[in-house]
Structure formats: C-alpha cells, structure tokens
Write a protein that holds these residues in place. Structure first.
Motif, short mmCIF file in Angstrom:
data_model
loop_
_atom_site.label_atom_id
_atom_site.label_comp_id
_atom_site.label_asym_id
_atom_site.label_seq_id
_atom_site.Cartn_x
_atom_site.Cartn_y
_atom_site.Cartn_z
N ASP A 1 7.02 -3.92 -21.15
CA ASP A 1 6.21 -4.77 -21.74
C ASP A 1 5.17 -5.33 -20.84
OD1 ASP A 1 6.99 -4.32 -24.42
OD2 ASP A 1 8.16 -5.96 -24.33
N SER B 1 -0.14 4.43 -21.95
CA SER B 1 0.79 4.75 -23.31
C SER B 1 2.06 5.19 -22.87
CB SER B 1 -0.12 5.83 -24.01
OG SER B 1 -0.14 7.17 -23.26
N VAL B 2 2.53 5.67 -22.06
CA VAL B 2 4.10 6.08 -21.86
C VAL B 2 4.92 4.99 -21.36
CG1 VAL B 2 5.49 7.38 -20.11
CG2 VAL B 2 3.08 8.55 -20.69
N ALA C 1 4.26 2.23 -22.82
CA ALA C 1 4.41 1.52 -24.33
C ALA C 1 5.44 2.33 -25.08
CB ALA C 1 3.03 1.66 -25.01
N ARG C 2 5.68 3.74 -24.70
CA ARG C 2 6.65 4.42 -25.40
C ARG C 2 7.82 4.12 -24.92
NH1 ARG C 2 5.04 9.42 -27.93
NH2 ARG C 2 2.54 10.12 -27.72
N HIS C 3 7.94 3.84 -23.57
CA HIS C 3 9.26 3.25 -23.05
C HIS C 3 9.71 2.03 -23.74
CE1 HIS C 3 8.68 5.51 -19.01
NE2 HIS C 3 8.82 6.52 -20.00
N ALA C 4 8.56 1.11 -23.87
CA ALA C 4 9.05 -0.18 -24.34
C ALA C 4 9.58 -0.18 -25.75
CB ALA C 4 7.85 -1.16 -24.27
N SER C 5 8.97 0.85 -26.42
CA SER C 5 9.32 0.97 -27.97
C SER C 5 10.80 1.24 -27.98
CB SER C 5 8.56 2.13 -28.62
OG SER C 5 8.85 2.30 -29.84
N HIS C 6 11.01 2.23 -26.96
CA HIS C 6 12.57 2.69 -26.89
C HIS C 6 13.31 1.72 -26.42
CE1 HIS C 6 15.47 6.00 -27.55
NE2 HIS C 6 15.95 5.64 -26.25
N ALA D 1 1.29 3.96 -29.36
CA ALA D 1 2.34 4.64 -28.83
C ALA D 1 3.51 4.08 -29.01
CB ALA D 1 1.94 4.64 -27.42
N THR E 1 15.78 9.75 -18.52
CA THR E 1 14.46 10.11 -18.93
C THR E 1 13.46 9.00 -18.57
OG1 THR E 1 15.12 11.23 -20.75
CG2 THR E 1 12.80 10.70 -20.83
N ILE E 2 13.49 7.77 -18.66
CA ILE E 2 12.71 6.84 -18.08
C ILE E 2 12.50 6.62 -16.78
CG2 ILE E 2 12.03 4.38 -18.32
CD1 ILE E 2 13.31 4.30 -21.26
N ALA F 1 18.52 8.48 -22.22
CA ALA F 1 17.25 7.50 -22.23
C ALA F 1 16.89 6.98 -20.94
CB ALA F 1 17.24 6.78 -23.33
N ASP G 1 11.82 9.10 -32.46
CA ASP G 1 13.56 8.76 -32.30
C ASP G 1 13.78 8.50 -33.69
OD1 ASP G 1 13.22 8.28 -29.63
OD2 ASP G 1 13.01 6.21 -29.71
N ALA H 1 6.74 6.49 -30.35
CA ALA H 1 7.97 6.64 -30.10
C ALA H 1 8.89 6.36 -30.99
CB ALA H 1 8.05 5.48 -28.74
N ASP I 1 0.91 10.96 -20.36
CA ASP I 1 0.78 11.14 -21.82
C ASP I 1 -0.44 12.22 -22.05
OD1 ASP I 1 1.38 11.00 -24.61
OD2 ASP I 1 1.68 8.95 -24.28
#
Lengths: 288, 232
Positions: free
Chosen positions: A166, A194-195, A197-202, B179, A108-109, A105, B187, B183, B204
C-alpha cells in the motif's frame, strides 16, 4: 499580498525555510524589494516557483528523473529482500506460509519485485545515472524491534507485506508528476504502480483469509477504506493517514450526482499519494 | 473570449453558468487554467465543419483525455450497476458485497468526471451489454476482468498524454483502484492470477486510446470520435 506573513507561517513549522530558499535571511528582504517592482498578479507564480525550488528537486532534468527512479529502486529493494527472506523462511518451515496458493502467491510477488529491481537498475544506467545498491544485510525487517516475529509469524508477515504494498502504491503515485517530462519513464513507472496495487489487493485477500492481526469487527477488503489499515498495530498508521479523503479536486464524492456513495466508498474509490519525505519516514526504521 | 455568432455565445454562457456551480467552480479553481480549456471545448461543440464531426468528439488536450476516462467509467459503472441489480446465480455474500463496492467506486469515478468536465463533458453513452449473460458467473466475471484490465491499461497508457500534473495525479488515484479491482476479479475467477499478464520485467500493460476502443467498442453503440485526442 502579505508574502512575509506566508514566509513567517512556513518558518513556524520549518525553521530552515530561509536556508532552503537562499541560505540567507537577507535574501528574503531582497525578494520583497524585487517584488515591489512587479504587478501583484505575478506574485503567487513567482513565489510558487521559489518554493518549488526550495522543496522539490528540479523537474524535467535527467538528474531529477534518475533521483525518482533511485527512490523507486530503493523501495523495490526493500520489497524484494523482504519477500526473498519470507519465501525462504516459508520453504524452511520457520514461517508458516500455507503450501499451495499462499506459497505460490508470495513467490509470484517476490519474482515481480526482483524483476522491478532489475528493470529500474537498467533504466537508471541507461539514463546515465548510478543505481543505488542494497543487499539483504541493508535491511532490518523487525523495524528496530517493532515487528520482532515478522519472519516467524505468518499473520505479521502478511501485515508488513500489506503495508509495504500500500505504501509502494502511494509512493509511485506521489512521484508521477516528477516524471511528466519523460513519456517512456512515466509509462514504465505507471506500469509498475498498478502492479503494486494488484499485489496489495491480493495480500489483503490473503490477510482476510488468515485473519492474523485483523482487529475484531474489521473486514479487510482489497481496497483501502478511509484511513483504516486493518492491522492491529499503530506502527503502520502513517501508511494510511490521508487515505480518508472524500473530496477530489474540490468535488465532494460522497453521494455525488445523487447516487448513494458512502464516505467509505468515496475514500476507497481513490487512492492517495504520499510525498517522498513521508515515504522515507515510513521506511527508515526498516534499514539496518 | 471572442465569439463568432450567437449560438457560440449561448454555449459560452451555458458554460459560465456551470462554472458558477459551487463544486465545479472549486474544481476549476483547483485546476487553474483548465477553465479556459473547458470554455473552448464548450464553444467549439457546434463545429462549422461537419466532416470533422463524425461521432461524439471526445475533444483534444487534457479535456479530451478526461472525456476518454469519462467514457470508460460510464461503461464500467453501467456494467456493475446491472451486475448488482441482477446478480449471477450462485453469487456469495462476500462477492455481492465487494461487487457492490466496485459498483460504488465506478459510479463515483463516472460522476466525478461528469462534474469535473461540466459543460465540456460528452453526453451519456448508449451502451450495449447484449453479449453478456448476467445470470452466468463466468460471463459476468470474465467481462469484469476484461473491463478492469482494460481500464488499468487505458489509464497507464493515458498518463503520457496528460499535460497537467494535477490531472496526472487524479488518473493515478483512480488507476490503482482499478488495479485492485482487477486483481480481486482475477482471483475470483482463478485464485493466484491477480497479476498474470505482466511482461518479463514485471510491468503491467498500457494501451493507446485506439487500442482501448477497439476492445471496448463492442459495448458502446454511440459513435465516438477519438481523432482529436493527444498522441504523445
């Protein structure tokens, strides 16, 4: 319309208001005289545009757009150099990123952030601007000693990563309006937003698994609850202040429409923007 | 505002009553000139020309885009409400809690747009989730992933169609939460796939309204007319 009172109010928190507006205090007297000739209704609009000129860069011009993109590029440099160093420390074994999914991960980020740097550089150049340039040596990820073990303590590394992501989400969000005149640039910026935000989520999910620096009793979620960082350090709080909003455009979200929506859920459902000035204040300690 | 006949006047009166509702009035005050747009949308609902009225008209301009978002949030909110009411077999406590959060966020988004649009809002859509097996984790999460990624791409694509910076910011406040959902769901299906599907630049996806409804149409029975939405 007590326009001078408004100016005085602003002056009480921003002593440079007159300089920002025209450079001379006397200009305000001229401004007041000028307004004397116009209908009251036109005052707020004219005053608003005057403040916009004082506090914002001119919108719609290529200069303003490349300024926003250079601001974004600066943030992407911070992130890409941070993840490069963290990943390398993981490979070297000096930062205990678990093998497998966590290392994957971070890689990837890292690669996304490197791609964002390259993309923004190209975009700025194609608009006739000059991209800002930074290297690994430009940054101090200990934030002047606040996070001395950021590349040896995996929990701290993830906490700083979460804060960057964030903050990045909030920073892009705050700039969208400045790109409204250029459809292509706006869309690209939203597609990066939005990417992040995807990173933040993960990263948040990784922090939940790892548990490092997570205060007792706090459940780290993929989204931001109220103004809670979920990080046991007050140093990151500025990145979360304001996220507790539960009213959107004058509409109260708590229990909206008769549905049970708690204040936590109401705040989680909407991410909040940060101004450029707020973001600059947050990231300044990370520059060497 | 000039009106042509009594039914138009009635619609304008209804819209004005709605605008007097406190929370809605705050919203309209915040957005300034939008109130005129909403009144126009309300007044034009009974179109004299039936041929331009095949299906529920989302409307034009920023109101059209808000209705577009409202339609998508209706789908998501109804889906997660059903997921939470009839959990798939083998759901964990953590999954249940976070899917409950997502339901709350989507219901909040839907109700927000409904309140914001007031008299300009399209009606509640008739939805069809018969293709989803709600007892199957794979079916539910696969659908959730599709909805979340679709939502992200829809908001990303709608940004350039929005004229008002205030609406653009509102869309931005919501899309990053979608988003975060996307994610998380990705996952859950396969760890580490939180941002699969980006292009080579790490960007994206964005989709136009027609591209979005080509996908979402499977779940919507109500015929929608998107022909009046802005295209740039």
């Amino acid at each position: 319309m007590k326009i001078e009172n408004i100016i005085n109010e602003i002056e009480s928190v921003d002593s440079e208001i007159y300089q920002r507006l025209d450079g001379r205090r006397s200009a305000m007297k001229n401004f007041a005289k000028f307004f004397g000739k116009f209908a009251l209704a036109s005052l707020p609009i004219a005053f608003g545009s005057m403040l916009n000129k004082a506090y914002g860069s001119p919108t719609g011009t290529t200069d303003a757009i490349t300024d926003v993109l250079n601001f974004a590029l600066t943030l992407e440099y911070i992130e890409s150099e941070f993840y490069k160093k963290g990943y390398d420390a993981g490979v070297a074994g000096t930062l205990a990123i678990p093998a497998g999914a966590p290392m994957g991960a971070i890689k990837t980020i890292r690669d996304h952030e490197i791609a964002h740097v390259a993309f923004l550089k190209t975009a700025i150049t194609s608009l006739g601007g000059t991209p800002v340039a930074f290297t690994a040596a430009s940054f101090d990820f200990t934030a002047k000693g606040t996070f001395p073990t950021v590349f040896t303590d995996y929990g701290l590394f993830l906490a700083v990563a979460q804060t960057f992501e964030d903050t990045g989400v909030r920073a892009y969000k705050g700039q969208a309006g400045n790109l409204i005149s250029n459809n292509d640039v706006l869309t690209a910026a939203l597609n990066i937003h939005s990417v992040e935000a995807r990173h933040a989520s993960h990263i948040r999910q990784m922090r939940k698994t790892n548990g490092g620096l997570v205060p007792a009793g706090v459940n780290v979620k993929p989204w931001i609850t109220l103004n809670q960082s979920g990080i046991g350090s007050s140093a990151v709080q500025a990145s979360y202040d304001g996220e507790e909003a539960t009213t959107q455009a004058g509409v109260n979200i708590v229990n909206i429409g008769g549905f049970t929506i708690s204040p936590s859920a109401a705040s989680e459902g909407f991410d909040e923007p940060l101004t450029k000035e707020q973001v600059v204040a947050i990231v300044t300690p990370f520059f060497a | 505002m000039p009106t042509k006949n009594s039914s138009d006047r009635e619609l304008v009166a209804v819209a004005e009553v709605n605008i007097k509702n406190l929370s809605r009035r705050n919203f309209l005050g915040y957005l300034g000139g939008a109130s005129a747009l909403l009144l126009t949308a309300a007044a034009c609902k009974k179109d004299d020309n039936p041929t331009s009225n095949s299906g529920t008209d989302l409307g034009s301009g920023d109101v059209g885009i808000l209705n577009y978002a409202y339609a998508l949030e209706q789908i998501e909110a109804a889906f997660y409400t059903k997921v939470f009411e009839s959990p798939y077999s083998g759901i964990t406590a953590s999954e249940s809690a976070l899917l409950g959060d997502i339901r709350d966020h989507e219901v909040a988004h839907r109700e927000f747009f409904k309140a914001a649009l007031a008299a300009g809002a399209i009606p509640a859509l008739e939805l069809d989730f018969s293709s989803i097996n709600f007892s199957s984790r794979d079916s539910v999460l696969g659908t959730a992933k599709a909805f979340e990624d679709l939502g992200v791409s829809a908001y990303n694509g709608a940004g350039k169609l929005i004229a008002s910076a205030d609406y653009l910011l509102l869309a931005g406040k919501i899309v990053s939460v979608e988003a975060r959902h996307a994610a998380y769901i990705r996952d859950l299906i396969m760890p580490g796939t939180f941002a699969d599907g980006l292009d080579a630049n790490g960007l994206d996806m964005s989709r136009s309204p027609s591209e979005v409804f080509a996908i979402a149409g499977t779940y919507v029975k109500t015929k929608l007319n998107i022909s009046n939405l802005p295209t740039s």
